[in-house]
Design a protein around this motif. Structure first.
Motif, PDB file in Angstrom:
ATOM      1  N   GLY A 159      39.641  48.486  36.825  1.00  0.00           N
ATOM      2  CA  GLY A 159      38.671  47.580  36.204  1.00  0.00           C
ATOM      3  C   GLY A 159      39.001  47.303  34.753  1.00  0.00           C
ATOM      4  O   GLY A 159      38.940  46.165  34.290  1.00  0.00           O
ATOM      5  N   ARG A 160      39.367  48.369  34.009  1.00  0.00           N
ATOM      6  CA  ARG A 160      39.715  48.184  32.595  1.00  0.00           C
ATOM      7  C   ARG A 160      40.972  47.343  32.442  1.00  0.00           C
ATOM      8  O   ARG A 160      41.069  46.491  31.554  1.00  0.00           O
ATOM      9  CB  ARG A 160      39.902  49.546  31.932  1.00  0.00           C
ATOM     10  CG  ARG A 160      38.604  50.342  31.781  1.00  0.00           C
ATOM     11  CD  ARG A 160      38.842  51.600  30.954  1.00  0.00           C
ATOM     12  NE  ARG A 160      37.615  52.366  30.793  1.00  0.00           N
ATOM     13  CZ  ARG A 160      37.258  53.358  31.589  1.00  0.00           C
ATOM     14  NH1 ARG A 160      38.041  53.689  32.602  1.00  0.00           N
ATOM     15  NH2 ARG A 160      36.129  54.010  31.376  1.00  0.00           N
ATOM     16  N   ASN A 217      42.086  45.081  34.477  1.00  0.00           N
ATOM     17  CA  ASN A 217      41.752  43.692  34.779  1.00  0.00           C
ATOM     18  C   ASN A 217      41.071  43.016  33.595  1.00  0.00           C
ATOM     19  O   ASN A 217      41.345  41.858  33.269  1.00  0.00           O
ATOM     20  CB  ASN A 217      40.849  43.619  36.012  1.00  0.00           C
ATOM     21  CG  ASN A 217      41.585  43.995  37.285  1.00  0.00           C
ATOM     22  OD1 ASN A 217      42.813  43.893  37.350  1.00  0.00           O
ATOM     23  ND2 ASN A 217      40.866  44.428  38.292  1.00  0.00           N
ATOM     24  N   LYS A 218      40.166  43.769  32.925  1.00  0.00           N
ATOM     25  CA  LYS A 218      39.492  43.207  31.752  1.00  0.00           C
ATOM     26  C   LYS A 218      40.487  42.929  30.633  1.00  0.00           C
ATOM     27  O   LYS A 218      40.423  41.902  29.965  1.00  0.00           O
ATOM     28  CB  LYS A 218      38.402  44.158  31.269  1.00  0.00           C
ATOM     29  CG  LYS A 218      37.193  44.229  32.192  1.00  0.00           C
ATOM     30  CD  LYS A 218      36.134  45.164  31.615  1.00  0.00           C
ATOM     31  CE  LYS A 218      34.912  45.225  32.514  1.00  0.00           C
ATOM     32  NZ  LYS A 218      33.874  46.159  31.983  1.00  0.00           N
ATOM     33  N   MET A 219      41.427  43.870  30.429  1.00  0.00           N
ATOM     34  CA  MET A 219      42.425  43.686  29.382  1.00  0.00           C
ATOM     35  C   MET A 219      43.314  42.479  29.682  1.00  0.00           C
ATOM     36  O   MET A 219      43.639  41.688  28.786  1.00  0.00           O
ATOM     37  CB  MET A 219      43.273  44.945  29.237  1.00  0.00           C
ATOM     38  CG  MET A 219      42.520  46.132  28.654  1.00  0.00           C
ATOM     39  SD  MET A 219      43.519  47.630  28.570  1.00  0.00           S
ATOM     40  CE  MET A 219      44.773  47.115  27.406  1.00  0.00           C
ATOM     41  N   GLU A 220      43.713  42.329  30.952  1.00  0.00           N
ATOM     42  CA  GLU A 220      44.541  41.183  31.325  1.00  0.00           C
ATOM     43  C   GLU A 220      43.792  39.874  31.104  1.00  0.00           C
ATOM     44  O   GLU A 220      44.374  38.887  30.639  1.00  0.00           O
ATOM     45  CB  GLU A 220      44.978  41.315  32.790  1.00  0.00           C
ATOM     46  CG  GLU A 220      45.995  42.437  33.022  1.00  0.00           C
ATOM     47  CD  GLU A 220      46.357  42.571  34.481  1.00  0.00           C
ATOM     48  OE1 GLU A 220      45.641  41.974  35.332  1.00  0.00           O
ATOM     49  OE2 GLU A 220      47.345  43.263  34.786  1.00  0.00           O
ATOM     50  N   GLU A 221      42.494  39.884  31.419  1.00  0.00           N
ATOM     51  CA  GLU A 221      41.704  38.678  31.193  1.00  0.00           C
ATOM     52  C   GLU A 221      41.601  38.366  29.705  1.00  0.00           C
ATOM     53  O   GLU A 221      41.678  37.200  29.290  1.00  0.00           O
ATOM     54  CB  GLU A 221      40.311  38.852  31.801  1.00  0.00           C
ATOM     55  CG  GLU A 221      39.398  37.645  31.629  1.00  0.00           C
ATOM     56  CD  GLU A 221      39.930  36.390  32.296  1.00  0.00           C
ATOM     57  OE1 GLU A 221      39.567  35.288  31.855  1.00  0.00           O
ATOM     58  OE2 GLU A 221      40.727  36.536  33.256  1.00  0.00           O
ATOM     59  N   MET A 222      41.428  39.416  28.882  1.00  0.00           N
ATOM     60  CA  MET A 222      41.375  39.211  27.439  1.00  0.00           C
ATOM     61  C   MET A 222      42.696  38.640  26.924  1.00  0.00           C
ATOM     62  O   MET A 222      42.710  37.748  26.064  1.00  0.00           O
ATOM     63  CB  MET A 222      41.059  40.531  26.730  1.00  0.00           C
ATOM     64  CG  MET A 222      39.641  41.034  26.951  1.00  0.00           C
ATOM     65  SD  MET A 222      39.365  42.676  26.235  1.00  0.00           S
ATOM     66  CE  MET A 222      39.636  42.302  24.500  1.00  0.00           C
ATOM     67  N   LYS A 281      42.909  35.027  27.791  1.00  0.00           N
ATOM     68  CA  LYS A 281      42.086  34.228  26.879  1.00  0.00           C
ATOM     69  C   LYS A 281      42.745  34.076  25.524  1.00  0.00           C
ATOM     70  O   LYS A 281      42.723  32.993  24.924  1.00  0.00           O
ATOM     71  CB  LYS A 281      40.710  34.881  26.725  1.00  0.00           C
ATOM     72  CG  LYS A 281      39.834  34.775  27.968  1.00  0.00           C
ATOM     73  CD  LYS A 281      38.476  35.417  27.726  1.00  0.00           C
ATOM     74  CE  LYS A 281      37.584  35.294  28.952  1.00  0.00           C
ATOM     75  NZ  LYS A 281      36.260  35.941  28.727  1.00  0.00           N
TER      76      LYS A 281
END
Length: 262
Positions: free
Chosen positions: A102-103, A105-110, A113
């Motif tokens: 989960g973390r 995935n969040k980092m990749e999304e950041m 962006k």
């Protein structure tokens, strides 16, 4: 003692008679037997302590006594324990892995962006108003003071605030664009440092990295001045004036500002 024997014989005789007379009289016999027992207990009590009376009602229940000795330990099923430990470890590992995924995935999304936000490497400079002129993928901006208080060393410090360097001038159009940006900030003719320099031994104009400049435009005749290595731009408020362009002076000279490049 003799009286006790007589009582016993009497009760015994009555008991035998009751047993001989059938079932209906057995109840009477049982009652006689109970009376006999009570009399015996009473006699025993009187014999031991002639001053004691009949026992009273039973008292309240006493406190619970201490715990007994601990029993011997049983056999341990190590296989079952190991299986339970392994199952718990797998459950916790799965939880940790799920959290890490989960973390990540969040980092990749950041990161995606951020990449979208700064797809242009000079976007942040543009947002800060530090990229009014662009050439060859570089940003150029000018810092202009109303008084002459900036030498070459100070010019380098000013550009370094935004991770830039004093600028090169690449061609005529580029020079015109830089002067147009400076002209919006001045009310009189102005002298601005660049990152270029003059080789005092050959009088050749050099780029910041030491390569020879492909374009030079002196703002008046008589340049370059011998022995003066700093290269500046002289800008007039009138864009049609012919007396504007490049000049050279000692690096310790103080001018109005600097053109920065990144």
């Amino acid at each position: 003692m003799a009286s006790m024997k007589i009582v016993q014989l009497l009760f015994f005789a009555l008991f035998v008679a009751c047993m001989a007379n059938g079932v209906n009289q057995q109840r009477i016999c049982m009652q006689l037997e109970d009376i006999h027992n009570e009399e015996v207990q009473s006699w025993i009590g009187r014999t031991r302590n002639p001053y004691s009376s009949r026992p009273g009602k039973r008292g309240a229940k006493g406190d619970v006594g201490p715990a007994g000795l601990k029993g011997s330990s049983g056999e341990v099923d190590y296989r079952r324990i190991n299986r339970a430990i392994q199952e718990n470890v797998e459950i916790e590992c799965n939880k940790v892995n799920t959290g890490l995924v989960g973390r990540i995935n969040k980092m990749e999304e950041m990161i995606r962006k951020m990449n979208r936000t700064v797809s242009d490497p000079h976007r942040q400079l543009k947002l800060q108003g530090l990229c009014p002129v662009q050439y060859l993928g570089h940003c150029f901006w000018s810092v202009v003071h109303s008084s002459k208080d900036i030498n070459v060393d100070e010019a380098k410090r000013i550009c370094g605030v935004n991770n830039g360097l004093p600028a090169n001038v690449y061609n005529e159009q580029h020079l015109n664009d830089l002067m147009a940006d400076i002209r919006r900030k001045i009310s009189a003719d102005t002298f601005i440092w660049t990152g270029m320099q003059v080789d005092i031994s050959t009088n050749a104009v050099l780029m910041r990295d030491g390569t020879r400049a492909s374009y030079v435009k002196w703002w008046t005749g008589g340049f370059p001045n011998a022995g003066e290595s700093g290269l500046y731009i002289h800008v007039q408020t009138d864009p049609s004036s012919s007396r504007q362009g490049m000049g050279n002076d000692p690096p310790t000279s103080k001018f109005h500002g600097v053109i920065c490049e990144k």
